[in-house]
Design a protein around this motif. Structure first.
Motif, PDB file in Angstrom:
ATOM      1  N   VAL B 119      -1.420 -18.004  -0.673  1.00  0.00           N
ATOM      2  CA  VAL B 119      -1.942 -17.871   0.688  1.00  0.00           C
ATOM      3  C   VAL B 119      -1.343 -16.616   1.350  1.00  0.00           C
ATOM      4  O   VAL B 119      -2.045 -15.844   2.011  1.00  0.00           O
ATOM      5  N   ALA B 120      -0.053 -16.402   1.107  1.00  0.00           N
ATOM      6  CA  ALA B 120       0.578 -15.192   1.647  1.00  0.00           C
ATOM      7  C   ALA B 120      -0.109 -13.954   1.072  1.00  0.00           C
ATOM      8  O   ALA B 120      -0.340 -12.968   1.779  1.00  0.00           O
ATOM      9  N   ALA B 121      -0.461 -14.035  -0.221  1.00  0.00           N
ATOM     10  CA  ALA B 121      -1.113 -12.881  -0.861  1.00  0.00           C
ATOM     11  C   ALA B 121      -2.470 -12.599  -0.226  1.00  0.00           C
ATOM     12  O   ALA B 121      -2.861 -11.442  -0.056  1.00  0.00           O
ATOM     13  N   VAL B 122      -3.182 -13.667   0.161  1.00  0.00           N
ATOM     14  CA  VAL B 122      -4.496 -13.478   0.784  1.00  0.00           C
ATOM     15  C   VAL B 122      -4.349 -12.759   2.128  1.00  0.00           C
ATOM     16  O   VAL B 122      -5.183 -11.937   2.506  1.00  0.00           O
ATOM     17  N   THR B 123      -3.263 -13.069   2.832  1.00  0.00           N
ATOM     18  CA  THR B 123      -3.083 -12.454   4.155  1.00  0.00           C
ATOM     19  C   THR B 123      -2.411 -11.086   4.075  1.00  0.00           C
ATOM     20  O   THR B 123      -2.292 -10.392   5.081  1.00  0.00           O
ATOM     21  N   LEU B 124      -1.962 -10.713   2.898  1.00  0.00           N
ATOM     22  CA  LEU B 124      -1.229  -9.451   2.722  1.00  0.00           C
ATOM     23  C   LEU B 124      -1.982  -8.218   3.248  1.00  0.00           C
ATOM     24  O   LEU B 124      -1.369  -7.347   3.867  1.00  0.00           O
ATOM     25  N   PRO B 125      -3.304  -8.117   3.017  1.00  0.00           N
ATOM     26  CA  PRO B 125      -4.003  -6.919   3.517  1.00  0.00           C
ATOM     27  C   PRO B 125      -3.838  -6.692   5.015  1.00  0.00           C
ATOM     28  O   PRO B 125      -3.929  -5.560   5.482  1.00  0.00           O
ATOM     29  N   ILE B 130      -6.523  -1.394   9.014  1.00  0.00           N
ATOM     30  CA  ILE B 130      -7.875  -1.483   8.460  1.00  0.00           C
ATOM     31  C   ILE B 130      -8.431  -0.093   8.161  1.00  0.00           C
ATOM     32  O   ILE B 130      -9.187   0.121   7.206  1.00  0.00           O
ATOM     33  N   LEU B 131      -8.008   0.885   8.958  1.00  0.00           N
ATOM     34  CA  LEU B 131      -8.479   2.259   8.773  1.00  0.00           C
ATOM     35  C   LEU B 131      -8.014   2.798   7.423  1.00  0.00           C
ATOM     36  O   LEU B 131      -8.783   3.379   6.664  1.00  0.00           O
ATOM     37  N   ILE B 132      -6.736   2.553   7.128  1.00  0.00           N
ATOM     38  CA  ILE B 132      -6.177   3.049   5.866  1.00  0.00           C
ATOM     39  C   ILE B 132      -6.824   2.330   4.685  1.00  0.00           C
ATOM     40  O   ILE B 132      -7.167   2.948   3.680  1.00  0.00           O
ATOM     41  N   ARG B 133      -7.043   1.013   4.845  1.00  0.00           N
ATOM     42  CA  ARG B 133      -7.662   0.265   3.748  1.00  0.00           C
ATOM     43  C   ARG B 133      -9.086   0.758   3.489  1.00  0.00           C
ATOM     44  O   ARG B 133      -9.526   0.854   2.350  1.00  0.00           O
ATOM     45  N   THR B 134      -9.803   1.076   4.567  1.00  0.00           N
ATOM     46  CA  THR B 134     -11.174   1.550   4.380  1.00  0.00           C
ATOM     47  C   THR B 134     -11.177   2.931   3.732  1.00  0.00           C
ATOM     48  O   THR B 134     -12.005   3.211   2.863  1.00  0.00           O
ATOM     49  N   GLY B 136      -8.926   3.939   1.687  1.00  0.00           N
ATOM     50  CA  GLY B 136      -8.581   3.663   0.296  1.00  0.00           C
ATOM     51  C   GLY B 136      -9.803   3.232  -0.491  1.00  0.00           C
ATOM     52  O   GLY B 136     -10.073   3.732  -1.596  1.00  0.00           O
ATOM     53  N   LEU B 137     -10.577   2.335   0.116  1.00  0.00           N
ATOM     54  CA  LEU B 137     -11.780   1.832  -0.555  1.00  0.00           C
ATOM     55  C   LEU B 137     -12.758   2.975  -0.810  1.00  0.00           C
ATOM     56  O   LEU B 137     -13.430   3.024  -1.839  1.00  0.00           O
ATOM     57  N   ARG B 138     -12.811   3.903   0.144  1.00  0.00           N
ATOM     58  CA  ARG B 138     -13.729   5.038  -0.006  1.00  0.00           C
ATOM     59  C   ARG B 138     -13.369   5.855  -1.251  1.00  0.00           C
ATOM     60  O   ARG B 138     -14.241   6.280  -1.996  1.00  0.00           O
ATOM     61  N   GLN B 139     -12.054   6.052  -1.470  1.00  0.00           N
ATOM     62  CA  GLN B 139     -11.638   6.799  -2.659  1.00  0.00           C
ATOM     63  C   GLN B 139     -12.042   6.038  -3.924  1.00  0.00           C
ATOM     64  O   GLN B 139     -12.431   6.635  -4.925  1.00  0.00           O
ATOM     65  N   LEU B 172     -17.519  -4.238   4.304  1.00  0.00           N
ATOM     66  CA  LEU B 172     -17.470  -5.410   5.185  1.00  0.00           C
ATOM     67  C   LEU B 172     -16.964  -6.627   4.418  1.00  0.00           C
ATOM     68  O   LEU B 172     -16.125  -7.381   4.911  1.00  0.00           O
ATOM     69  N   THR B 173     -17.469  -6.808   3.199  1.00  0.00           N
ATOM     70  CA  THR B 173     -17.056  -7.951   2.390  1.00  0.00           C
ATOM     71  C   THR B 173     -15.554  -7.904   2.130  1.00  0.00           C
ATOM     72  O   THR B 173     -14.839  -8.904   2.266  1.00  0.00           O
ATOM     73  N   TYR B 174     -15.082  -6.709   1.785  1.00  0.00           N
ATOM     74  CA  TYR B 174     -13.665  -6.531   1.486  1.00  0.00           C
ATOM     75  C   TYR B 174     -12.799  -6.892   2.691  1.00  0.00           C
ATOM     76  O   TYR B 174     -11.821  -7.626   2.582  1.00  0.00           O
ATOM     77  N   VAL B 175     -13.200  -6.405   3.858  1.00  0.00           N
ATOM     78  CA  VAL B 175     -12.382  -6.609   5.055  1.00  0.00           C
ATOM     79  C   VAL B 175     -12.404  -8.064   5.514  1.00  0.00           C
ATOM     80  O   VAL B 175     -11.397  -8.606   5.962  1.00  0.00           O
ATOM     81  N   PHE B 176     -13.567  -8.730   5.387  1.00  0.00           N
ATOM     82  CA  PHE B 176     -13.693 -10.062   5.966  1.00  0.00           C
ATOM     83  C   PHE B 176     -13.398 -11.198   4.987  1.00  0.00           C
ATOM     84  O   PHE B 176     -13.389 -12.358   5.391  1.00  0.00           O
TER      85      PHE B 176
END
Lengths: 350, 300
Positions: B119-125, B130-134, B136-139, B172-176
């Motif tokens: 559960v902790a791993a799920v909340t890790l992101p 969110i800007l940095i994660r997006t 990252g996903l773009r790369q 969107l799927t990744y973030v939510f």
């Protein structure tokens, strides 16, 4: 031993911060600079700090409109801002700029005579010149479409699959107006048929990307080979793609000039003047040009600028294209609304 | 003594709710009020903001387009953008449900200490912007990134998802995703897996067990997850901006445009009000659905 080392470090950090135990000294020795991303050399900022003892705190924004929104919302504590030409005029009209008699500062004499009586600040009372440049078309020579692009009309009708466009309604719509035959000095036309023609042209145009950020990065990694972009970006691409082509469209291109100004109520007015004066020194502004890849409007800075910049036709427009350039339009609200309408219709049709 | 035990649970002093009410009033009530008021005003002359003159123009502009040639027609532009936003949010919701049920069930069937770690791993992101994660996903999904490289190696020469609506929906799927996994897990954790075993013993097939035994038990979690994913997804703009190449306009992109470049705050406010009304309708729909099944969905 350890303790004295610790206290020495502490003392060092305290001085670096301007001495947090003495708030008066802190406030009088700071300068809050609000600038575009990646638009000032950090090493030069350090040099300024060393020479003047003023500590610079830098914050960044991504568009003229973001800047306006922040300044207009009041009490933001910034001392220095970098509005472009049209934005400087609007901010002046809204009484958001401090009159600091830039021309009368010691280095005010270095302002290029042709840039003294600009429309947004006749006689240079509020603003000092920073970088200036053009917005046109960059093409990677590996793209076979390059030779077919001579004008905005060619650009907006190209079938090139790797084309990107700035997400900027003023730049996109003014370019489309030029493509349908509107002259550079008539970009604030109230003739609706011209806007209709520009819209019709744009509706047939489906670029791969509509984005202002990361143009250089996308060109370098091959995502785009044809871009609507700023000339300084082209200069920055040269280390990796030396023969990158910068096209000055035959139907014209926008010329813009950024400025250094002080928002009203700036807490460190004297430091701000010191900073502006410092940046009007030919040597100092040349260092910024070397960093940003854009030319400046300070007399005598050429001598200190890198040869690669002074000889880059993307940075310094060749004599035969100068006549194609005209200032980015600053239109009244009714015209600006037509720009918005065309841009919204186009982006929502993609 | 008797003063301490003053009433039944749930009957404590109503004054204790004051901080919550004050908080909601300050952070939701007042901004909402300003949004509604601004949507009925005229835009300011040059810069941002409004002037204090009543005008219903913003609402008229939502649906009626005054063409450049002077005629007026029904404006399909914002309806189209809204429809796109609905499509992207719906696909995102379906994708997160499909991905989350197996993940949540798997976590729920681990032992307690493993469950806590997962559960902790799920909340890790959430620890990273969110800007940095997006970015990252773009790369990662870029044509020149690892996914593109694999696709090319496999022979898909025309592989291209970055700067398309698909990229927006992946973003969107990744973030939510965590917002779907967590409520489903909360339901699944309470599920007595011996019931599933009993169903198997009585001869039920795998799909029947899932459909008739497992799913009804995790349904409140799924419905809560849908509310937590679909509604915020509808108001997202970062993913379509950064991954969609600025072309897959969602309604929030148009709202943002009106507060910046177009400088039409009343219109931006009117669009926001429209979005809020649609969201309220959705919340009502979700409530009706959960009522129909008799589930208790605590999050709606």
């Amino acid at each position: 031993m350890l303790r004295s080392a610790l206290s020495a470090i502490l003392a060092l950090t305290m001085t670096a911060c301007g001495g947090s135990s003495d708030p008066v000294a802190t406030t009088s020795n700071e300068l809050h600079v609000f600038n575009w991303t990646d638009y000032i050399d950090p090493n030069e900022v350090k040099r300024f700090e060393n020479e003047t003892g003023i500590k610079v705190i830098l914050d960044v924004y991504d568009s003229n409109e973001t800047l306006l929104a922040k300044i207009q919302s009041g009490a933001t504590g910034y001392d220095i801002i970098f509005p472009a030409d049209y934005m400087a005029e609007q901010m002046r009209e809204l009484n958001l700029l401090e009159p600091i008699d830039v021309a009368k500062l010691p280095n005010g004499k270095n302002i290029m005579p042709s840039m003294m009586d600009v429309y947004w600040d006749p006689g240079r009372v509020y603003t000092a010149p920073y970088m200036y440049g053009t917005t046109a078309i960059a093409c990677n020579p590996i793209d076979t479409y390059c030779p077919t692009i001579k004008s905005w009309h060619d650009f907006f009708t190209t079938k090139d699959p790797k084309v990107s466009v700035l997400k900027d309604e003023m730049e996109v719509v003014s370019a489309a107006l030029r493509a349908v035959g509107v002259a550079g000095n008539d970009l604030c036309t109230t003739d609706k048929t011209k806007f209709q023609a520009a819209e019709d042209l744009l509706l047939g145009f489906k670029p791969a990307i509509i984005e202002s950020d990361g143009a250089t990065e996308r060109m370098l990694n091959g995502t785009n080979t044809l871009e609507h972009t700023w000339n300084g970006e082209v200069h920055r691409m040269r280390p990796q793609i030396p023969d990158m082509i910068y096209i000055y469209p035959t139907d014209g291109a926008n010329l813009w000039a950024d400025n250094i100004a002080v928002p009203v109520g700036a807490p460190h007015l004297e430091n701000a003047k010191t900073f502006i004066n410092w940046l009007m020194d030919p040597k100092n502004i040349a260092a910024e040009s070397n960093f940003t890849g854009y030319d400046n409007n300070i007399v005598g800075s050429d001598a200190f600028m890198d040869k690669s910049i002074r000889q880059d036709p993307a940075v310094i427009p060749p004599a035969d294209v100068v006549s194609r350039l005209s200032p980015a339009p600053n239109c009244p609200q009714e015209v600006r609304d037509m720009y918005t309408q065309v841009f919204t219709t186009w982006t929502s049709s993609q | 003594m008797s003063k301490i035990v003053r009433g039944r649970p749930g009957q404590t002093s109503p004054w204790l709710a004051i901080p919550t009410i004050a908080y909601l009033f300050l952070t939701i009530g007042i901004p909402l009020f300003i949004t509604v008021v601004y949507s009925f005003l005229q835009r300011a002359k040059i810069g941002m903001g409004v002037t204090w003159h009543f005008s219903p123009k913003a609402y008229k502009d939502l649906f009626i387009l005054e063409n450049l040639d002077g005629t007026t027609t029904f404006d399909t532009r914002y309806v189209k953008v809204l429809w796109h936003s609905f499509q992207y949010s719906a696909v995102t919701t379906v994708a997160t449900v499909v991905l989350s049920i197996p993940i949540a069930m798997w976590i729920a069937t681990r032992n307690e200490s493993t469950r806590n770690i997962l559960v902790a791993a799920v909340t890790l992101p959430f620890w990273i912007s969110i800007l940095i994660r997006t970015y990252g996903l773009r790369q990662i999904i870029d044509d020149n990134g690892p996914i593109g490289w694999i696709a090319h190696k496999l022979g898909y020469e025309n592989f291209h998802i970055i700067y398309t609506p698909i990229a927006t929906m992946i973003g969107l799927t990744y973030v939510f995703l965590p917002f779907m996994i967590l409520p489903i897990y909360a339901s699944a954790e309470r599920f007595d897996f011996r019931l599933a075993e009993a169903a198997y013993d009585l001869g039920a097939k795998r799909w029947t067990v899932f459909r008739r035994i497992v799913f009804p038990s995790i349904r409140p979690g799924v419905i809560a997850g849908i509310a937590l994913v679909f509604i915020p997804a509808l108001g997202s703009f970062l993913q379509s901006d950064m991954l969609g190449g600025g072309k897959t306009n969602m309604i929030a992109n148009v709202i943002a445009l009106n507060f910046t470049q177009a400088r039409n705050w009343p219109f931006g406010c009117a669009l926001s009000v429209l979005l809020i009304l649609l969201t309220l309708l959705l919340v009502q729909a979700i409530r009706l659905i959960s009522k129909k099944f008799g589930d208790q969905v605590s999050l709606v």
